[in-house]
Motif scaffolding. Structure first.
Motif, short mmCIF file in Angstrom:
data_model
loop_
_atom_site.label_atom_id
_atom_site.label_comp_id
_atom_site.label_asym_id
_atom_site.label_seq_id
_atom_site.Cartn_x
_atom_site.Cartn_y
_atom_site.Cartn_z
N ALA A 48 40.41 -81.79 -68.07
CA ALA A 48 40.71 -80.82 -67.02
C ALA A 48 40.98 -81.55 -65.70
O ALA A 48 40.27 -82.51 -65.37
N PRO A 49 41.98 -81.10 -64.92
CA PRO A 49 42.24 -81.75 -63.63
C PRO A 49 41.16 -81.39 -62.62
O PRO A 49 40.46 -80.38 -62.76
N VAL A 50 41.01 -82.22 -61.62
CA VAL A 50 40.03 -81.99 -60.57
C VAL A 50 40.70 -82.17 -59.22
O VAL A 50 41.78 -82.76 -59.13
N SER A 51 40.07 -81.68 -58.18
CA SER A 51 40.55 -81.91 -56.81
C SER A 51 39.34 -81.97 -55.89
O SER A 51 38.28 -81.41 -56.18
N VAL A 52 39.51 -82.66 -54.78
CA VAL A 52 38.44 -82.76 -53.79
C VAL A 52 38.07 -81.38 -53.26
O VAL A 52 36.89 -81.04 -53.10
N ALA A 53 39.09 -80.57 -52.99
CA ALA A 53 38.84 -79.23 -52.44
C ALA A 53 38.03 -78.37 -53.40
O ALA A 53 37.10 -77.66 -53.00
N THR A 62 31.22 -80.56 -47.88
CA THR A 62 32.49 -80.77 -47.21
C THR A 62 33.35 -81.71 -48.06
O THR A 62 32.85 -82.43 -48.92
N GLU A 63 34.66 -81.71 -47.79
CA GLU A 63 35.54 -82.61 -48.52
C GLU A 63 35.20 -84.07 -48.21
O GLU A 63 35.36 -84.95 -49.07
N ARG A 64 34.74 -84.33 -46.99
CA ARG A 64 34.32 -85.69 -46.66
C ARG A 64 33.13 -86.12 -47.50
O ARG A 64 33.01 -87.28 -47.89
N LEU A 70 32.75 -90.12 -54.15
CA LEU A 70 33.68 -90.82 -55.03
C LEU A 70 33.76 -92.30 -54.67
O LEU A 70 33.78 -93.17 -55.54
N GLU A 71 33.80 -92.59 -53.36
CA GLU A 71 33.83 -93.98 -52.93
C GLU A 71 32.54 -94.71 -53.31
O GLU A 71 32.55 -95.90 -53.63
N GLU A 129 38.33 -96.99 -43.77
CA GLU A 129 38.43 -96.38 -42.45
C GLU A 129 39.37 -95.18 -42.46
O GLU A 129 39.11 -94.16 -41.85
N LYS A 130 40.47 -95.29 -43.17
CA LYS A 130 41.45 -94.23 -43.14
C LYS A 130 40.95 -92.98 -43.82
O LYS A 130 41.42 -91.88 -43.57
N ALA A 131 39.96 -93.12 -44.72
CA ALA A 131 39.49 -91.98 -45.48
C ALA A 131 38.56 -91.10 -44.68
O ALA A 131 38.66 -89.88 -44.73
N VAL A 132 37.60 -91.69 -43.94
CA VAL A 132 36.59 -90.86 -43.30
C VAL A 132 36.34 -91.22 -41.85
O VAL A 132 35.42 -90.70 -41.26
N ASN A 133 37.15 -92.07 -41.27
CA ASN A 133 36.89 -92.45 -39.89
C ASN A 133 37.51 -91.47 -38.91
O ASN A 133 37.75 -91.79 -37.77
#
Length: 372
Positions: A48-53, A62-64, A70-71, A129-133
């Motif tokens: 099954a596919p998944v998504s952050v949302a 939260t999505e963060r 995941l990180e 940095e680009k993901a959650v900064n």
């Protein structure tokens, strides 16, 4: 956000959790990380596919929080993350857990990072940095006071070390009293983040929690966002926080008064609108009150939703001050006049001037009178 491809390097028709996960990883993972990993296992077994949302909605994170989890697992041998050019996660590969792994990979927190923790430096899995900064603060950046803050989770051992401190023990006791429930892993991680990374003293954190809870916001995520906003505004003690709160309260009542809503306190939805206008749009009170006045002139009743439409359009048109509004009014008047055949000068309406002016050709009127 688009769906994320999820695939695995094993064949199984059931959701199986390896003993390695239970014996090695479970003790250090927090609630969000455990839920995310088990959810990935379940969906991988059914292709099954998944998504952050979807995961954020399912677990009320939260999505963060989901991205950080995941990180976190991406630092281990349990899964690999694939990224696109914008450094967004596009694929997750669940690996078969090896029977033996090195000490360094047995926990995302290796001995070098543990040593850094003792020096009160940032530890834990470092998020790109680009993901959650780019935290989503309640308020806009404070300019010169802005600092980059990278969020991370604390292990059980780190939490216990913090709990041994008298001030942190007082902090957790205070939080449970305000929340009227035992605090969970998400709560303690956010509180420690505010205490350890934002360097808020316990007295300021207590005032922060009291400030949010008394306004109907008991979510730890809301409290954390408010803390980040205060941090960016340069607030470092209770006195500065009270001064900032008093200034915000004054603005709320100014808007209510302009709407003709005196004699009561603002409700949450109204406060959210005003904060949106100030913090997201960046408008000062002069522009906000101008939108409120036009709302009352146009529909003759208080409506935050109507005022929000006016201010949203001004934001879209890059309004920075009253001269920009006057320019837009003149452009609108000119375009309306072109459609009617004759450009009409713009006249600001008020209670003494609330009609559309007409222009007359007096020579033509005189000619018609003589003919009659």
């Amino acid at each position: 956000m688009n769906n994320i491809a999820l695939y695995e390097k094993r064949n199984s028709s059931t959701t199986a959790v390896s003993n390695l996960f239970i014996d090695t990883y479970l003790k250090d993972a927090n609630e969000a990380q455990i839920k995310v990993y088990l959810y990935l296992l379940r969906n991988a077994s059914g292709n099954a596919p998944v998504s952050v949302a979807d995961m954020a909605d399912l677990f009320n994170f939260t999505e963060r929080d989901i991205i950080r989890s995941l990180e976190y697992w991406g630092k281990t041998s349990l899964l690999d993350l694939d990224y696109d050019d914008s450094h967004s996660i596009k694929g997750i590969c669940l690996n078969s857990a090896p029977e033996k792994i090195s000490q360094e990979k047995s926990s995302p927190l290796n001995p070098l990072k543990a040593k850094a923790f003792e020096a009160r430096e940032t530890v834990g899995p470092q998020i790109p940095e680009k993901a959650v900064n780019q935290p989503a603060p309640v308020l806009q950046s404070g300019g010169d006071n802005e600092q980059d803050v990278t969020r991370h989770f604390y292990t059980r051992a780190q939490i216990e070390e913090f709990r041994n401190r008298t001030d942190v023990s007082e902090l957790t006791f205070m939080a449970e009293r305000y929340f009227k429930r035992p605090i969970n892993n998400s709560d303690i991680n956010s509180l420690l983040y505010i205490y350890d990374n934002l360097h808020f003293p316990v007295t300021l954190i207590s005032y922060l929690v009291d400030y949010c809870v008394n306004r109907g916001h008991v979510s730890i995520h809301y409290i954390e966002k408010t803390a980040i906003a205060w941090h960016e505004q340069g607030i470092r003690d209770v006195e500065a926080a009270k001064a900032y709160s008093d200034s915000s309260n004054k603005d709320y009542y100014t808007v209510l008064k302009a709407f003709g809503l005196s004699g009561r306190n603002p409700v949450k939805a109204e406060i959210d609108y005003i904060r949106r206008w100030q913090n997201e749009f960046g408008f000062d009170m002069n522009i906000i009150i101008e939108a409120v006045n036009r709302t009352m002139q146009n529909i003759s009743r208080p409506s935050f939703k109507y005022a929000d439409k006016i201010l949203s359009e001004w934001k879209r048109r890059s309004v920075k001050g009253m001269p920009d509004i006057e320019r837009l009014d003149q452009e609108h008047s000119f375009e309306r006049g072109k459609k009617a055949g004759t450009p009409q000068p713009f006249v600001q309406q008020d209670k003494f001037h609330n009609f559309v002016e007409r222009t007359y050709d007096y020579d033509e009127l005189e000619r018609k009178l003589r003919k009659n």
